[in-house]
Each structure stands twice: as structure tokens, then as C-alpha cells.
Scaffold this motif. Structure first.
Motif, PDB file in Angstrom:
ATOM      1  N   CYS A   3    -103.240 -21.636  87.112  1.00 58.95           N
ATOM      2  CA  CYS A   3    -102.533 -22.401  88.893  1.00 58.95           C
ATOM      3  C   CYS A   3    -101.151 -22.123  88.266  1.00 58.95           C
ATOM      4  CB  CYS A   3    -102.887 -23.982  88.399  1.00 58.95           C
ATOM      5  SG  CYS A   3    -103.210 -24.967  86.968  1.00 58.95           S
ATOM      6  N   GLY A   4    -100.809 -22.031  86.503  1.00 60.09           N
ATOM      7  CA  GLY A   4     -99.197 -22.223  86.069  1.00 60.09           C
ATOM      8  C   GLY A   4     -98.761 -23.108  85.771  1.00 60.09           C
ATOM      9  N   GLU A   5     -99.550 -24.134  86.070  1.00 50.78           N
ATOM     10  CA  GLU A   5     -99.429 -25.581  85.559  1.00 50.78           C
ATOM     11  C   GLU A   5     -98.894 -25.743  83.709  1.00 50.78           C
ATOM     12  OE1 GLU A   5    -100.693 -30.006  85.290  1.00 50.78           O
ATOM     13  OE2 GLU A   5    -101.534 -28.953  86.823  1.00 50.78           O
ATOM     14  N   VAL A   6     -97.891 -26.127  83.236  1.00 53.52           N
ATOM     15  CA  VAL A   6     -97.852 -26.079  81.867  1.00 53.52           C
ATOM     16  C   VAL A   6     -98.035 -28.216  81.788  1.00 53.52           C
ATOM     17  CG1 VAL A   6     -95.534 -25.909  79.972  1.00 53.52           C
ATOM     18  CG2 VAL A   6     -95.454 -24.972  81.821  1.00 53.52           C
ATOM     19  N   PHE A   7     -98.771 -27.979  80.836  1.00 52.21           N
ATOM     20  CA  PHE A   7     -98.999 -28.860  79.918  1.00 52.21           C
ATOM     21  C   PHE A   7     -99.701 -29.572  78.485  1.00 52.21           C
ATOM     22  CE2 PHE A   7    -102.771 -26.451  80.535  1.00 52.21           C
ATOM     23  CZ  PHE A   7    -103.685 -26.485  79.305  1.00 52.21           C
ATOM     24  N   GLN A   8     -99.103 -30.098  77.748  1.00 51.34           N
ATOM     25  CA  GLN A   8     -99.082 -30.274  76.568  1.00 51.34           C
ATOM     26  C   GLN A   8    -100.191 -30.528  75.541  1.00 51.34           C
ATOM     27  OE1 GLN A   8     -95.563 -32.559  75.407  1.00 51.34           O
ATOM     28  NE2 GLN A   8     -94.443 -30.929  76.343  1.00 51.34           N
ATOM     29  N   VAL A   9     -99.998 -30.568  74.602  1.00 51.44           N
ATOM     30  CA  VAL A   9    -101.093 -30.982  74.013  1.00 51.44           C
ATOM     31  C   VAL A   9    -101.241 -30.949  72.461  1.00 51.44           C
ATOM     32  CG1 VAL A   9    -103.685 -29.423  73.731  1.00 51.44           C
ATOM     33  CG2 VAL A   9    -102.718 -28.904  75.906  1.00 51.44           C
ATOM     34  N   ASP A  10    -101.970 -32.356  72.514  1.00 44.33           N
ATOM     35  CA  ASP A  10    -101.761 -32.374  70.851  1.00 44.33           C
ATOM     36  C   ASP A  10    -102.134 -30.735  68.890  1.00 44.33           C
ATOM     37  OD1 ASP A  10    -103.884 -33.058  70.751  1.00 44.33           O
ATOM     38  OD2 ASP A  10    -103.668 -34.461  70.303  1.00 44.33           O
ATOM     39  N   GLU A  11    -101.960 -31.716  68.550  1.00 47.38           N
ATOM     40  CA  GLU A  11    -102.353 -30.602  67.235  1.00 47.38           C
ATOM     41  C   GLU A  11    -103.847 -30.312  67.239  1.00 47.38           C
ATOM     42  OE1 GLU A  11    -100.695 -28.461  65.556  1.00 47.38           O
ATOM     43  OE2 GLU A  11     -98.945 -28.464  66.468  1.00 47.38           O
ATOM     44  N   SER A  12    -104.270 -31.323  66.984  1.00 46.97           N
ATOM     45  CA  SER A  12    -105.457 -31.101  67.323  1.00 46.97           C
ATOM     46  C   SER A  12    -106.542 -30.983  68.447  1.00 46.97           C
ATOM     47  CB  SER A  12    -106.786 -32.809  67.649  1.00 46.97           C
ATOM     48  OG  SER A  12    -106.735 -33.636  68.493  1.00 46.97           O
ATOM     49  N   GLY A  13    -106.581 -31.340  70.156  1.00 46.49           N
ATOM     50  CA  GLY A  13    -106.481 -30.124  70.933  1.00 46.49           C
ATOM     51  C   GLY A  13    -106.429 -29.264  70.943  1.00 46.49           C
ATOM     52  N   TYR A  14    -104.938 -28.634  71.003  1.00 56.47           N
ATOM     53  CA  TYR A  14    -104.576 -27.356  70.277  1.00 56.47           C
ATOM     54  C   TYR A  14    -105.695 -25.991  70.057  1.00 56.47           C
ATOM     55  CZ  TYR A  14    -101.734 -22.915  69.856  1.00 56.47           C
ATOM     56  OH  TYR A  14    -100.900 -21.357  69.766  1.00 56.47           O
ATOM     57  N   ALA A  15    -105.782 -27.173  68.136  1.00 57.55           N
ATOM     58  CA  ALA A  15    -107.007 -26.184  67.896  1.00 57.55           C
ATOM     59  C   ALA A  15    -108.021 -26.168  68.034  1.00 57.55           C
ATOM     60  CB  ALA A  15    -106.990 -27.558  65.889  1.00 57.55           C
ATOM     61  N   GLN A  16    -108.729 -27.364  69.144  1.00 60.75           N
ATOM     62  CA  GLN A  16    -109.770 -26.780  69.274  1.00 60.75           C
ATOM     63  C   GLN A  16    -109.445 -25.457  70.527  1.00 60.75           C
ATOM     64  OE1 GLN A  16    -110.684 -30.527  71.249  1.00 60.75           O
ATOM     65  NE2 GLN A  16    -111.785 -31.941  68.873  1.00 60.75           N
ATOM     66  N   ILE A  17    -108.716 -25.737  71.463  1.00 60.69           N
ATOM     67  CA  ILE A  17    -108.734 -24.491  72.593  1.00 60.69           C
ATOM     68  C   ILE A  17    -108.451 -23.002  71.957  1.00 60.69           C
ATOM     69  CG2 ILE A  17    -107.435 -23.987  74.205  1.00 60.69           C
ATOM     70  CD1 ILE A  17    -106.238 -26.646  75.183  1.00 60.69           C
TER      71      ILE A  17
END
Length: 139
Positions: A9-23
Motif C-alpha cells: 500500500c505504500g503506507e509508512v508506519f513506525q515500529v519500536d525496536e522489539s517489533g522491528y526485531a520481530q519483523i
């Protein structure tokens, strides 16, 4: 916080460090699994090719060994036939030699018989002549 842009979709969203690490872990695990499956498939294909090559080499070696054994067998059969021919030839020569020897002995025996008969005849003639001479002297 990290910003991530959705590829769909091209949408930008913010992720914290733990979520980023999971992704990141999910993406890494998925890629790792995908690469692992590809390598397993490639390994299986390579293994199959190598097995086929080994089978072909073994078949070739077996065929060569079989051809050598066939050649040896044919050579042995040829040798047997040669030896059988020599044996037959030798037997024929022996029979011929025996026949010739018997014939020669029979001829010699016949000549001796004739000689004996001739000598007996001469002896009878001499006996008759000496009897005639004796009777001529007595008369």
C-alpha cells in the motif's frame, strides 16, 4: 523508533525496536527457510545426478568385464576345438599307422608262407629225386 514502508500500500508506519526485531526475524527466517529449501533441492538433484553417473560408470565397467569374459570364453572354446581337431588327426594317424603295420606284417607273413610252401615243394622234389636215384641204383 524505526519507520517501515509497506510494499503493497505504500503506507509508512513506525515500529519500536522489539517489533522491528520481530519483523526482521520473520523476514530473515522466511528467507533462510526459502534458501535452505532451494539448497536441499539442489543438493538432492546433484546427488541424483552423481548417483546416475556412478550407475553408468558401474554399468560400463560391468559391460567391459563381461566383454572380456566373453572374449576369454570364445578363446577357450576355439582352443578346445583346435585340440579336439588335433586329437582326431592324431587318432587317424595312429589308425593309419596300425593299418599300414598290419598290412606290412600280413604281406611279410604271406611271403614267408609262400617261401615255406616253395621250400616244402623243393624238399619233396629232392626227396623224390633221391628216391628215384636210389631205386635206379638198386635196379
Amino acid at each position: 523508533m524505526q519507520e517501515i514502508k509497506c510494499p503493497n500500500c505504500g503506507e509508512v508506519f513506525q515500529v519500536d525496536e522489539s517489533g522491528y526485531a520481530q519483523i526482521l526475524s520473520q523476514v530473515r527466517d522466511r528467507e533462510f527457510t526459502k534458501e535452505l529449501e532451494q539448497r536441499e533441492k539442489q543438493f538432492a538433484e546433484n546427488k541424483q545426478r552423481e548417483l546416475e553417473i556412478i550407475r553408468l560408470e558401474q554399468k560400463h565397467a560391468h559391460d567391459e568385464a563381461l566383454a572380456k569374459k566373453d572374449a576369454k570364453l570364445q578363446d577357450a572354446e576355439r582352443r578346445i576345438l583346435e585340440l579336439q581337431g588335433k586329437i582326431q588327426s592324431s587318432e587317424m594317424e595312429k589308425k593309419l599307422a596300425i593299418t599300414e603295420a598290419v598290412s606290412a606284417k600280413e604281406k611279410e607273413l604271406s611271403e614267408r608262407q609262400n617261401e615255406i610252401t616253395e621250400l616244402k615243394g623243393r624238399l619233396k622234389n629232392q626227396k623224390t629225386e633221391s628216391e628215384l636215384k636210389e631205386s635206379a641204383i638198386k635196379v
